[in-house]
Structures are given as structure tokens and as C-alpha cells.
Design a protein around this motif. Structure first.
Motif, PDB file in Angstrom:
ATOM      1  N   PHE A 229      26.160  -4.490  25.038  1.00 10.20           N
ATOM      2  CA  PHE A 229      25.327  -5.233  24.097  1.00 10.20           C
ATOM      3  C   PHE A 229      24.725  -6.452  24.782  1.00 10.20           C
ATOM      4  O   PHE A 229      25.362  -7.064  25.633  1.00 10.20           O
ATOM      5  N   GLN A 230      23.494  -6.785  24.393  1.00 14.04           N
ATOM      6  CA  GLN A 230      22.911  -8.059  24.792  1.00 14.04           C
ATOM      7  C   GLN A 230      22.735  -8.867  23.516  1.00 14.04           C
ATOM      8  O   GLN A 230      22.024  -8.447  22.609  1.00 14.04           O
ATOM      9  N   VAL A 231      23.414 -10.002  23.471  1.00 16.98           N
ATOM     10  CA  VAL A 231      23.423 -10.797  22.251  1.00 16.98           C
ATOM     11  C   VAL A 231      22.717 -12.118  22.507  1.00 16.98           C
ATOM     12  O   VAL A 231      23.039 -12.828  23.459  1.00 16.98           O
ATOM     13  N   THR A 232      21.740 -12.419  21.641  1.00 17.71           N
ATOM     14  CA  THR A 232      21.040 -13.697  21.765  1.00 17.71           C
ATOM     15  C   THR A 232      21.696 -14.714  20.834  1.00 17.71           C
ATOM     16  O   THR A 232      21.841 -14.461  19.644  1.00 17.71           O
ATOM     17  N   VAL A 233      22.082 -15.864  21.381  1.00 20.92           N
ATOM     18  CA  VAL A 233      22.743 -16.904  20.592  1.00 20.92           C
ATOM     19  C   VAL A 233      21.892 -18.161  20.619  1.00 20.92           C
ATOM     20  O   VAL A 233      21.436 -18.584  21.683  1.00 20.92           O
ATOM     21  N   ARG A 234      21.691 -18.716  19.424  1.00 18.11           N
ATOM     22  CA  ARG A 234      20.987 -20.002  19.346  1.00 18.11           C
ATOM     23  C   ARG A 234      22.035 -21.120  19.310  1.00 18.11           C
ATOM     24  O   ARG A 234      22.886 -21.149  18.425  1.00 18.11           O
ATOM     25  N   ARG A 235      21.986 -21.969  20.302  1.00 15.08           N
ATOM     26  CA  ARG A 235      22.834 -23.163  20.278  1.00 15.08           C
ATOM     27  C   ARG A 235      22.027 -24.235  19.589  1.00 15.08           C
ATOM     28  O   ARG A 235      21.079 -24.781  20.158  1.00 15.08           O
ATOM     29  N   LYS A 236      22.388 -24.533  18.342  1.00 10.95           N
ATOM     30  CA  LYS A 236      21.606 -25.501  17.583  1.00 10.95           C
ATOM     31  C   LYS A 236      21.783 -26.892  18.200  1.00 10.95           C
ATOM     32  O   LYS A 236      22.867 -27.244  18.666  1.00 10.95           O
ATOM     33  N   ALA A 237      20.694 -27.650  18.156  1.00  7.10           N
ATOM     34  CA  ALA A 237      20.758 -28.989  18.749  1.00  7.10           C
ATOM     35  C   ALA A 237      21.755 -29.834  17.967  1.00  7.10           C
ATOM     36  O   ALA A 237      21.644 -29.983  16.755  1.00  7.10           O
ATOM     37  N   ARG A 238      22.731 -30.389  18.660  1.00  2.87           N
ATOM     38  CA  ARG A 238      23.748 -31.226  18.045  1.00  2.87           C
ATOM     39  C   ARG A 238      23.299 -32.689  18.072  1.00  2.87           C
ATOM     40  O   ARG A 238      23.793 -33.513  17.347  1.00  2.87           O
ATOM     41  N   TYR A 239      22.391 -32.946  19.002  1.00  2.00           N
ATOM     42  CA  TYR A 239      21.914 -34.303  19.299  1.00  2.00           C
ATOM     43  C   TYR A 239      23.029 -35.162  19.882  1.00  2.00           C
ATOM     44  O   TYR A 239      22.930 -36.384  19.908  1.00  2.00           O
ATOM     45  N   VAL A 240      24.094 -34.527  20.307  1.00  2.00           N
ATOM     46  CA  VAL A 240      25.163 -35.209  21.040  1.00  2.00           C
ATOM     47  C   VAL A 240      25.512 -34.265  22.195  1.00  2.00           C
ATOM     48  O   VAL A 240      25.770 -33.089  21.957  1.00  2.00           O
ATOM     49  N   ARG A 241      25.502 -34.796  23.406  1.00  2.00           N
ATOM     50  CA  ARG A 241      25.820 -33.940  24.557  1.00  2.00           C
ATOM     51  C   ARG A 241      27.319 -33.712  24.626  1.00  2.00           C
ATOM     52  O   ARG A 241      28.101 -34.635  24.823  1.00  2.00           O
ATOM     53  N   GLU A 242      27.703 -32.431  24.436  1.00  2.00           N
ATOM     54  CA  GLU A 242      29.108 -32.080  24.354  1.00  2.00           C
ATOM     55  C   GLU A 242      29.865 -32.514  25.606  1.00  2.00           C
ATOM     56  O   GLU A 242      31.001 -33.000  25.531  1.00  2.00           O
ATOM     57  N   GLU A 243      29.202 -32.361  26.765  1.00  3.79           N
ATOM     58  CA  GLU A 243      29.922 -32.629  28.013  1.00  3.79           C
ATOM     59  C   GLU A 243      30.173 -34.131  28.221  1.00  3.79           C
ATOM     60  O   GLU A 243      31.084 -34.518  28.944  1.00  3.79           O
ATOM     61  N   ASP A 244      29.378 -34.985  27.566  1.00  2.79           N
ATOM     62  CA  ASP A 244      29.559 -36.420  27.769  1.00  2.79           C
ATOM     63  C   ASP A 244      30.435 -37.072  26.698  1.00  2.79           C
ATOM     64  O   ASP A 244      31.027 -38.125  26.919  1.00  2.79           O
ATOM     65  N   CYS A 245      30.486 -36.465  25.522  1.00  5.02           N
ATOM     66  CA  CYS A 245      31.168 -37.088  24.376  1.00  5.02           C
ATOM     67  C   CYS A 245      32.689 -37.042  24.571  1.00  5.02           C
ATOM     68  O   CYS A 245      33.235 -36.031  24.992  1.00  5.02           O
ATOM     69  N   THR A 246      33.353 -38.160  24.240  1.00  6.42           N
ATOM     70  CA  THR A 246      34.814 -38.182  24.320  1.00  6.42           C
ATOM     71  C   THR A 246      35.447 -38.095  22.933  1.00  6.42           C
ATOM     72  O   THR A 246      36.661 -38.085  22.798  1.00  6.42           O
ATOM     73  N   GLY A 247      34.616 -38.068  21.906  1.00  9.99           N
ATOM     74  CA  GLY A 247      35.141 -37.999  20.544  1.00  9.99           C
ATOM     75  C   GLY A 247      35.739 -39.312  20.082  1.00  9.99           C
ATOM     76  O   GLY A 247      36.633 -39.336  19.243  1.00  9.99           O
ATOM     77  N   CYS A 248      35.229 -40.448  20.573  1.00 14.43           N
ATOM     78  CA  CYS A 248      35.838 -41.737  20.230  1.00 14.43           C
ATOM     79  C   CYS A 248      35.561 -42.141  18.783  1.00 14.43           C
ATOM     80  O   CYS A 248      36.318 -42.899  18.182  1.00 14.43           O
TER      81      CYS A 248
END
Lengths: 653, 291, 203
Positions: A229-248
Motif C-alpha cells: 500500500f502507498q498511504v498519503t498522510v497529511r501532517r496538519k500544521a501544529r504551528y509548534v515545531r515538535e522537535e524543538d518543543c520541550t512541553g514546558c
């Protein structure tokens, strides 16, 4: 072609067929049909001795075509094909006549049923003469899997597959995984804390090296076929960069915009930038664009200013990923009935009428009242505890005006809430029920326990909630007393129906899943294939298939993982040889068939000036065959010759 | 203004206890572009009383009225102002369409009197015609005297939305709320707006029915409505004529004028209280009529 | 609020239902007459009773009436007070989770009670319904003074005196016509009524 020697077997199916159809008569009729060497009837053709009949006739009497008149081919065609193969005969030299679903089950008169059975058998005998041996082929299976939906069923499935060493993508529509279970306080019948047993699994799913969690993402499209299968996924814009956020959490502390919290059923507020609940996984906020002051007016931007990691990014855009996977598990869950559609129960009209899901938040320590059951006045919680509470079962369930089915989990959930309310407030609790359905391990025992706690059980559905002089009344019949009652209470809890999730229709469309009349996803067999769907390689688990409690959802999640693992581990998958083929000589290259193919299996070959079929994609539906103006297309195992033979015979009797 | 034409079925009460209703309807309709033409020689729809004597009686009786409207031609809808007539005529249509044996009986009975019903005429309540055909915007434009500050309780009763139809919600009807808002009036919240007032029982089980009247009126009073507004002669009469008895029986001090929506609309369109028949009631309208 | 009366049969020995007392055909008759064939699907949840504003006046609750019909307690149902308290408000019908049109069933039960002679002639509701029938048969439309006098003739003149002030009030406010309106083709109305009510007595 060597001489055609046909064997016909008429199955009794116990009494399923034999009660209506004169099986011996059909057998005798078949014996006299041209080409028929052997005709037998037997109690259960699918059972071992029945299969053995086929094998020995093939070996000893030189049979080279087989007709079994029994149930639907969906049930046992594959079974009998294997029997033929085991006796050294190609499985496609076989035809099934459905004299159960199409005949004995749906015909009232025995004579008519027998007549129809004869016609179906004669048609099958005529058709099988033209069958040709076909070879099955195999394709490789991609070793990665996709799980859609991050509730408890999806988490369980993803973990099981990952622990077996296979790569899994876990796609969740919302900002956090955890699903409906994350909103519960205690779970029946053992009353263990929902968060305590769920959170470790959420964390494991997020941290497992074999799982990639795609939260705030949706599947947009699926191409390919089982194993590929080839599945297309939309990553909706969170407006917060997951890799930078520490969840403070600085951002949502600073955000000035309050919005009713979906997670708390509107009983509290969240901010425009938020995590839905404190234990959210991933612990990364999202911005709700429609409520964000910055997005709506261009001013504010407080979250961006105060974020110590510069993780807020108003410029972020939706991204699209294409995943290559061998199998998909759909675990998209459920929703609950919204009682504003039914004003008679007073929800939305009286503020102390709550849904069961709202009450779950009240009794929850991390909920809007810190775990206290409190009354509301003018939109705010007071510090007043209700002295009497009514729990109304079956709101929207078992009701033809809303959802006719039983939602299965609400009896137990209502008993649990009755217990928790009683425990927390000491209130008089009334339980208005039609039947208490406590089928499950330890469930009846829990019911007994709640009874002993002094809950007032009134056998009668709460018909209406009405306020008089500031007091709520539940109107109902106490059916065991045969008396009409208007029971005054301070608070009403509505145990609302479990319904298909919003968007279920679209999910079904994307994955090629059928839906039942109730809107839930349809399994390919109600008993023996509860997790499979009409599309091979796509499985369904949890409440997207129908209402289920937590233990059943977890068991299904694990079961779905087993299905995926057996497919992946086998490494290759059989492809049906029943596909369309094109006679390149006859093809005029008009390309009429290309856009008509629902599986995009036909491509035009410029060099040859003709179309060609990708056999791995083709499902043998026949649409192209019917459309071809030059007669170049045909479908294996459904050739004109075969179909006409069958039609002519069935209509001649 | 282009006139829309409808057949009009006033019902028995339209010619008796609800003559004021009919007067107000006759007054406002032309002003709103409605040409209501009374069906010639109509008969009683059968109402719930006859339905209780024999469930099919009201079907044949209604079928004659429907046949008369069809015979009159013009493909116009049949407009009704009484909720009971509305429900009974629609029930007749529903039974005629759904039950083969009923249809056969009705066809035969009508043939016996030389008439025929083909099932084409649409039965509609005047409220629906006003809200949907005329439209709230058009109503709002024609308001000459906005009823600002007047608190009204819209009372729909049982049969406008029940059992079920394509017009109103059986539990939470809203059309009259919207219509009254269009006149500039303040519509109070009214939880019992579609409860039963006991009209069908008032002559046979008065004690029980009075309780129902009290339920409805008490909430309207508690919500500080100046008047109750109805769309049905049965409801209007019951809530109006029996209010004194309710007060006597329960020691209440209710004094709520009960008006028809057509009368309220008429006031806002600029017609006078007396020409709208506001004087013809048991509980006087008092200040409401002097707006 | 009036104290809610309970219909709990508190006194006397428990009722014993003999199999011979049960009329197995009753439910079929009721389903045919009412056109409501879903009675057997009732789950006895009591939504009908809880939605009925008159339940507290009844001797049997609506839910119980349904079960009595199903089980063939024809006499008890037709002689009950409950059926005459139905105001035809249709709440039970729209709320029934099994979609049973209970209001239609109640019409049928009242009709059967009249036809089989269970309704006492002087009882207010039967008297009202019978008189209504006669008045419409005579004029083709309702004639209120005729109805009032007719009901009084059936159930005693005490009622007429009680109704008199109301009637006078109506007259004074132009809400009642002294003379009846008659449908011109009243023969047609009568023919229709006769045709449908003919079978009535035989049920």
C-alpha cells in the motif's frame, strides 16, 4: 481438451438446506445432466468426510470438473479449491451453486426451493465445462505496517506489531493519542484508574524505536493492494515545531484566549494554544487557528514571544508524507450521541443535566472540579454537592428515533458512575434502566456490589427531564411497580449512545471498507473474520467496528496485530488470477477503459499502441470488459462463454 | 404584490368558537399577499373524537375535504388554521398512503358519493405558509408597529409537530418563536411550549385537564410573559375559557390573555385590536391590545 | 403539584390469570384495527407512561395496557379507565423507542370498547364521543350547543347546568352560534359515516 467428467455434490448443510430443498431429488436430477459422472448428497460438504468424498472421486473416477451446491462462495469457495488442489486438480475447475443464502433461506415453499436448486445446479454444471485451469501468483509483502487511530485499540495494535520487530506508523487525528479512554476516571468492573493503566502504554508507543507516531495527522488517500500500500498522510500544521518543543507549557499559560475544552465536554476552558490534557502524548501544544487571536487579527503572538525554545512557528504549513506499508489497521474509534438533538432529556436546557462523558470529567481528579461532583449555577460550578442524582440509561441507544442498537458498554459505565457519585457525594442515586446488561467477566458481581451500596434501581426508561420551580424532575414509569413517577433530583446524568465516529464515512471510502446499517465498519465475517474487511490487508479493530468496552478493544487491537504479523511474516501474498486481460492485437488504443478502472490498474502503452492491465492492482471487477468497444478485454474465470452458459441454463428451467 | 392562492379550510371552530381567529386571518392574509379561498361545502374533519369512535371515520371524512380541494383545482395547497384539523387531515393522508385496506375503503366510500381523491393536495398550517412561503424577512419588512418590549410565550400544543411532519419539530418547535420575533416582540423561553393543554379532555375529564392547563399557564406566568400565543382554536379556548376555573381549583392568580399568532401579527402590521377580534375572549387582553 | 398517585394494587389477593381468561386473538384485532403491527416489539421500557401527562390518572399505565393487549386481557383493557384518559397528544408515539404508534392503538381500543359495549353509556367520554358522532351525522359539522345538550341528555342534566355558564360566556363573546351550520351535501357526509361505521357493532 480431454473429455469433461463432472462430479456434483449437494450439501444438506445440516438442516439449513435439507429442510427446504429435496436434496436427494436434486442429486438425482444432477446425475442425469450431460457430462456428470458422479452425483452425491452429503450432510456437511465442508467437513472432513465431505472433502474426502471429493478427493477420492477425483483420484479414483477421473473427475476433472467439480460442482458443489451448498452455501455462498464467500463462505467456502476457497475451502473447496484447496481440496481440488490437494487431489491434484487445478482449483479453478470448480463451481459453486449457492442453494442456501440464495435459495433455502429465502424461499418459503419447499417445491419452489427445490426447483430453484435444480436450476442453479444445472447452470453450474453447464458453466464448469468451460472453466480453464488458472495459476495463482504471489507478490512480496512490505514489512511495515500502519495503524490509524491512537485510542487504546490502536495503541495496543501498534505496540504488539512493534514488539515483534516490525516498523509501525501510528497516525492520530487529534493532538494527542489516548483516545476516549484518556478521558475516563475509573474503569469497570475493577475500578482501576484509567490514566494509571493507559499512560504507560501511551508513553511506550511514543518512545518505541519501531513506532513512528504521527499525531495531528490524517490519512488522505490509499493506493496499491495487499502487501504493497502507498498511504498519503497529511501532517496538519501544529504551528509548534515538535522537535524543538520541550512541553514546558509557557505558551498556554501566556495565551490570553479562552476556548471551551473539548476534552472536558465544555465544562472547563483551554487556551487557543493548548495540549488537550496534562498527560498528552506527545506533550507538544497545537494552535487552534480558528480561535487564535494572532491568526484571526494579526495581533498578539504571546506564545511566540514567550516560548523559550522559539518553537512556535506561525508560518508552518500542512505537510504530506507517503508511507509504504504492507498492511493497515484501522482503529478510528467512536463518538457519543449528542443529546441536544433530543430536548426531552433537558441537556443544554438545564445546566445540571450532564452526559456520562461530562460526568467522567467531574469525577476525575484532573478534571474541572478536581474530582468533585458539584452543581452548576449560571454557567459556573458552585461548591454545592447534589443530594440526589439520576443516571438515565439508554439515551439514544435501543431507540429507533436515534440509534436502534444496544451500545453495550453503557450499562456497566452507568453502574460505575452511580457507584462513584454515591461514593463521592453520598447522594441518593437513582438508576433508570430498561434492562441491566452486565455480560462480562466480573460484571454481574459489580452490579451486585452497586446494588448493595443502596443505589435506587428503577426499571423504566427516563422519558423526560423537566424543571418545575427550580427543581429537576425525571418523569418515568417504575414498571415493576406499575406506577408513574416524577422523581425530584439535583443532577441528571445521561448515558448516551455509542455512535460511529464523525468522518467514519470518509475513512471507509479511503480504505475501501464497507459500513453496516448502523454506520459502523463491517467485518468480512461476523464470527470467523471479525477483524478483516472486504479489502485484503486492511483490518478493523476496536469501536470503529461497533461498541466495545476496554477489554474487548484491547483484545481486538492485539488480534489485529496478529493478523498483520501473519501477513507480514508470510512474506508473500497470493494474488488472485481472476483478473482482466487485454488482447493487444484487438485493442484499438481508444483508452475508454483507463479512467473507468476503479483501481487504476490499466495503463496505455504508447509503444504498442494498446492498453495493458497491472494484474497486481486489478480486482477482476469487469468494469473495463463491459466498456471495451472492440471486445479486446476479457476477464479470466468470467469469460462470455462461461457467463452465457450459466445464464442460458438457469433461465431455461 | 403578487398574490399566492391557497384553498382554506377553517374547520368547525373557525365558524364558531374561533371566529376571532378567522377574522384576524382574513384581515392579515391579503396584506401579506395570501389569497385564501374557502373550500366549498367542507365538512368536519372528524377530529380525535370521531377517530376514537372508529379509527377510519376521520380518514373518510377528511378524504371528502381533500377531494373537494382537489376538485376545486388550481393545484393549490390546502391551508388549515386549527392544529387538530391539521393533524387529522395529515393523518388521513398518511393512512391513505400507507394502508392498502384503508385506501380501498376510502376510495370505495368516496366513489359511493361520486367523489374521488387522488392524494395530491398538500395540507399546510398557516404558520408554515407564513414562515416559509411569505418568509420572515418579508414579514419583518411589513411590520408597522414593532411590538418592542412585549413578552410573549409561544404555545404550540401537541399537534403542530406531532406525530411527525415535514414542518415542525415534535419536541422543540420554533416557527412561532421566529414569527413573533419578527414582530419585534420578546419571546420568552418556554419549556412547556409543546406540552398538552388537555383540550381533548376538558369536557369529559375536567379535573385532569385543568391540571394540564395550569402546568402550561404557570410556566408562562413564571417566565413573566404578558400573554400566551397559540396557533390552534382548541388550545386557545381551553387556556382562555378555563383560566378562571384553574384559579378557583388551585388557588392560583393567573391572568394571562391567550391570543392567536395571527392577531399578534395583525397588531404589528398596524391593524386595530377590535378588528382583529381581540375583544372576544374570556381573559381580557388589557394593555396587550393597546400597543 | 398534585401528589402523584400510584396505581399499585395494594389490597386484596394477588390476581391470578387463568389461561382460559386470555383472548389470544385480541392483539391481532387491535393490530388490524389500528394499523400498528409493531406491538409485539414493545420492550416495556415505560417511555410512553413517563411521557404521558395523564398517566397518573389511569388505572393501568400505557405500558401495561400494551402488555395486556399482547397477552389477551381484552376485558380488563376495554373496561379500563386508562383508555379514556388518552388526550391524543402523541408524545408516546414520537418517543417510543420501538416506533410503536401507541396513540393509534388507543384510538382502536376506545373504538372497540364502544363497539363491544364495555363503555358505560353515561360515562362522560363515551357519551361525548357518541354525541359528537350524532351531531356530525346530523349537520356535517360540529354544532356546539347540540353537543352540549346531547352530552347532558346522556350523562344527566347536572352536567348541562355546569356547562351553562361557559355556554353563555361563549355566546356573549361571539364564540358560539345559536343556529347550526349545515353542510349542503350533508347526505354525502352521512353516507361516508355509515359506510365506515357499519362494521363497528360487529367487532
Amino acid at each position: 481438451m480431454s473429455e469433461v467428467r463432472i462430479a456434483v455434490y449437494v450439501c444438506h448443510c445440516g438442516t439449513n438446506i435439507a429442510d427446504k430443498v429435496d436434496v436427494a431429488g436434486v442429486r438425482e436430477f444432477a446425475r442425469r445432466l450431460p457430462g456428470v459422472e458422479v452425483a452425491r448428497d452429503y450432510q456437511y460438504m465442508c467437513a472432513d468426510p465431505g472433502q474426502e468424498l471429493l478427493r477420492s472421486d477425483i483420484r479414483e473416477r477421473g473427475i476433472n470438473r467439480v460442482v458443489v451446491a451448498s452455501c455462498s462462495p464467500r463462505m467456502h469457495e476457497a475451502t473447496f479449491r484447496q481440496v481440488l488442489e490437494s487431489a491434484g486438480l487445478n482449483g479453478y475447475l470448480f463451481e459453486m451453486a449457492n442453494i442456501r443464502e440464495h435459495c433455502s433461506w429465502v424461499t418459503e415453499e419447499s417445491e419452489l426451493a427445490t426447483h430453484k436448486a435444480r436450476a442453479l445446479v444445472a447452470a453450474a454444471v453447464k458453466r464448469v465445462r468451460f472453466h480453464a485451469p488458472l495459476e495463482e501468483r504471489y507478490v512480496e509483502v512490505n514489512q511495515k505496517a500502519l495503524v490509524v487511530g491512537g485510542g487504546i485499540a490502536g495503541i495496543e495494535a501498534a505496540l504488539k506489531i512493534a514488539r515483534a520487530g516490525k516498523k509501525v506508523w501510528l497516525v492520530e487525528r487529534g493532538p494527542s493519542i489516548g483516545g476516549k479512554m484518556a478521558g475516563l476516571d475509573k474503569t469497570f468492573p475493577t475500578l482501576d484508574c484509567s490514566a494509571c493503566i493507559l499512560t504507560p502504554k501511551m508513553v511506550e508507543a511514543a518512545q518505541h524505536p519501531k513506532i513512528t507516531l504521527l499525531s495531528y495527522s490524517e490519512v488522505e488517500g490509499v493506493d496499491g493492494y495487499v502487501g504493497n500500500f502507498q498511504v498519503t498522510v497529511r501532517r496538519k500544521a501544529r504551528y509548534v515545531r515538535e522537535e524543538d518543543c520541550t512541553g514546558c507549557g509557557t505558551c498556554y499559560q501566556k495565551c490570553p484566549k479562552k476556548v471551551p475544552s473539548e476534552f472536558d465536554g465544555g465544562l472547563s476552558h483551554r487556551k487557543a494554544i493548548y495540549v488537550p490534557f496534562p498527560q498528552a502524548v506527545p506533550n507538544v501544544p497545537v494552535i487552534d487557528r480558528s480561535n487564535c487571536i494572532r491568526f484571526q487579527t494579526g495581533r498578539c503572538g504571546a506564545c511566540e514571544k514567550f516560548c523559550p525554545r522559539d518553537a512556535v512557528d506561525f508560518e508552518q504549513e500542512d505537510e504530506f508524507l507517503t508511507l509504504e506499508v504492507g498492511a493497515v489497521i484501522v482503529a478510528t474509534g467512536y463518538e457519543t450521541f449528542q443529546p441536544q438533538e433530543a430536548p426531552q432529556w433537558g441537556w443544554g436546557r438545564y445546566e445540571n443535566v450532564l452526559t456520562a462523558r461530562q460526568l467522567e470529567r467531574l469525577v476525575n481528579a484532573s478534571g474541572p472540579t478536581g474530582g468533585k461532583v458539584l452543581l452548576r449555577r449560571d454557567g459556573e460550578f458552585t461548591d454545592e454537592v447534589p443530594k440526589s442524582v439520576a443516571v438515565l440509561h439508554c439515551i439514544g441507544s435501543r431507540d429507533e428515533n436515534y440509534y436502534p442498537y444496544c451500545s453495550r458498554l453503557c450499562c456497566m459505565a452507568s453502574l460505575k458512575l452511580a457507584h462513584l457519585i454515591r461514593e463521592k457525594t453520598g447522594a441518593q442515586v437513582y438508576s433508570f434502566y430498561i434492562d441491566i446488561r452486565s455480560a462480562g467477566k466480573g460484571y454481574e458481581e459489580f452490579y451486585t456490589r452497586v446494588q448493595a451500596e443502596g443505589i435506587q434501581f428503577i426499571r423504566g426508561k427516563g422519558a423526560e427531564v423537566l424543571e418545575r420551580d427550580g427543581q429537576l424532575y425525571v418523569h418515568a414509569e417504575d414498571t415493576l411497580l406499575g406506577a408513574y413517577r416524577e422523581v425530584p433530583v439535583d443532577m441528571v446524568v445521561l448515558s448516551t449512545a455509542v455512535t460511529p465516529a464523525p468522518g467514519a464515512e470518509r475513512v471507509a471510502q479511503i480504505f475501501g471498507i464497507q459500513r453496516g446499517q448502523d454506520g459502523f465498519f463491517l467485518e468480512s465475517h461476523p464470527k470467523l473474520e471479525p477483524l478483516k474487511t472486504a479489502t485484503e490487508g486492511i483490518y478493523i479493530v476496536g469501536c470503529c467496528q461497533g461498541p466495545k468496552d476496554i477489554p474487548d478493544s484491547v483484545a481486538q487491537g492485539a488480534g489485529g496485530a496478529a493478523e498483520v504479523l501473519s501477513l507480514l511474516t508470510a512474506g508473500r501474498v497470493q494474488i488472485s488470477p481472476v483478473v482482466a486481460e487485454i488482447d493487444a492485437e484487438a485493442c484499438s488504443g481508444c483508452k475508454v477503459c483507463v479512467p473507468l478502472c476503479p483501481y487504476s490498474a490499466i495503463k496505455y502503452d504508447e509503444e504498442r499502441g494498446a492498453c495493458g492491465v497491472n494484474e497486481a492492482l486489478c480486482k477482476g471487477c469487469g468494469t473495463c470488459v463491459a466498456s471495451c468497444p472492440s471486445g479486446a478485454l476479457s476477464c479470466r474465470h468470467f469469460t462470455d462463454e462461461q457467463i452465457y452458459a450459466q445464464i442460458e441454463e438457469v433461465s431455461s428451467l | 404584490m403578487t398574490m399566492r392562492r391557497y384553498w382554506y379550510y377553517p374547520g368547525c371552530s373557525g365558524h364558531a368558537s374561533a371566529r376571532d381567529y378567522q377574522r384576524s386571518v382574513a384581515l392579515i392574509s391579503p396584506a401579506l399577499g395570501l389569497d385564501l379561498v374557502e373550500v366549498e361545502d367542507w365538512n368536519c374533519c372528524g377530529t380525535t373524537a370521531m377517530t376514537s369512535v372508529e379509527p377510519r371515520l376521520s380518514v373518510v371524512l377528511s378524504a371528502r375535504n381533500l377531494a373537494l380541494a382537489e376538485e376545486a383545482g388550481g393545484r393549490a395547497d390546502l391551508v388549515v388554521t386549527c392544529n387538530s384539523c391539521y393533524a387529522i387531515l395529515r393523518r388521513a393522508q398518511e393512512q391513505y398512503a400507507r394502508r392498502r385496506e384503508v385506501r380501498a375503503e376510502v376510495d370505495e366510500a368516496l366513489a359511493g358519493i361520486g367523489r374521488r381523491y387522488s392524494g395530491t393536495v398538500r395540507v399546510r398550517h398557516l404558520l408554515e405558509v407564513l414562515v416559509r412561503d411569505v418568509g420572515l424577512d418579508a414579514l419583518r419588512e411589513r411590520v408597522r408597529r414593532p411590538l418592542s418590549g412585549l413578552r410573549l410565550a409561544p404555545y404550540y400544543g401537541c399537534l403542530l409537530g406531532r406525530p411527525r411532519n415535514d414542518f415542525e419539530d415534535p419536541e422543540e418547535p420554533l416557527s412561532m418563536d421566529r414569527l413573533l420575533e419578527a414582530t419585534g416582540a420578546t419571546v420568552v423561553r418556554f419549556d412547556r411550549k409543546s406540552k398538552c393543554c388537555g383540550g381533548a379532555l376538558i369536557t369529559t375529564h375536567e379535573e385532569a385537564a385543568l391540571e394540564l392547563v395550569r402546568e402550561v399557564l404557570s410556566e408562562a406566568a413564571a417566565r413573566e410573559a404578558r400573554a400566551v400565543v397559540t396557533a390552534c382554536p382548541m388550545c386557545q379556548f381551553n387556556l382562555d375559557a378555563y383560566q378562571a376555573k384553574v384559579n378557583a381549583a388551585f388557588g392560583t392568580r393567573l391572568r394571562l390573555p391567550v391570543l392567536y399568532f395571527s392577531q399578534v401579527l395583525g397588531l404589528s402590521l398596524g391593524f386595530g385590536a377590535s378588528e382583529l377580534g381581540l375583544g372576544q375572549r374570556f381573559v381580557p387582553v388589557g394593555g396587550v391590545g393597546k400597543l | 403539584m398534585r401528589a402523584v398517585q400510584s396505581q399499585v394494587p395494594g389490597r386484596g389477593p394477588l390476581p391470578v390469570v387463568g389461561e382460559a381468561d386470555l383472548d389470544g386473538k385480541f392483539v391481532v384485532t387491535v393490530m388490524e384495527l389500528s394499523g400498528e403491527d409493531g406491538l409485539l416489539g414493545c420492550i416495556q421500557c415505560g417511555t410512553c407512561t413517563g411521557s404521558c401527562q395523564l398517566s397518573s390518572w389511569m388505572d393501568y399505565t400505557p405500558r401495561r395496557i400494551v402488555d395486556m393487549v399482547r397477552k389477551g386481557l381484552a376485558r380488563e383493557v376495554l373496561a379500563s379507565r386508562a383508555i379514556w384518559y388518552c388526550a391524543s397528544c402523541y408524545y408516546c408515539t414520537v418517543r417510543c423507542p420501538r416506533g410503536i404508534k401507541l396513540t393509534e392503538v388507543l384510538y382502536a381500543l376506545k373504538s372497540l370498547a364502544l363497539a363491544r359495549g364495555y363503555a358505560e353509556p353515561g360515562a362522560p367520554a363515551p357519551a361525548f364521543y357518541r354525541t359528537f358522532f350524532e351531531v356530525v351525522g346530523r349537520y356535517g359539522r360540529l354544532y356546539e350547543p347540540g353537543l352540549m345538550i346531547g352530552v347532558a341528555l346522556r350523562s344527566g342534566f347536572g352536567r348541562l347546568f355546569r356547562l351553562a355558564p361557559l355556554g353563555l360566556g361563549m355566546l356573549r363573546r361571539g364564540k358560539m352560534a345559536l343556529l347550526p351550520e349545515r353542510v349542503r351535501a350533508v347526505d354525502e357526509v352521512r353516507a361516508l359515516m355509515e359506510r365506515v361505521s357499519r362494521g363497528l357493532v360487529r367487532r
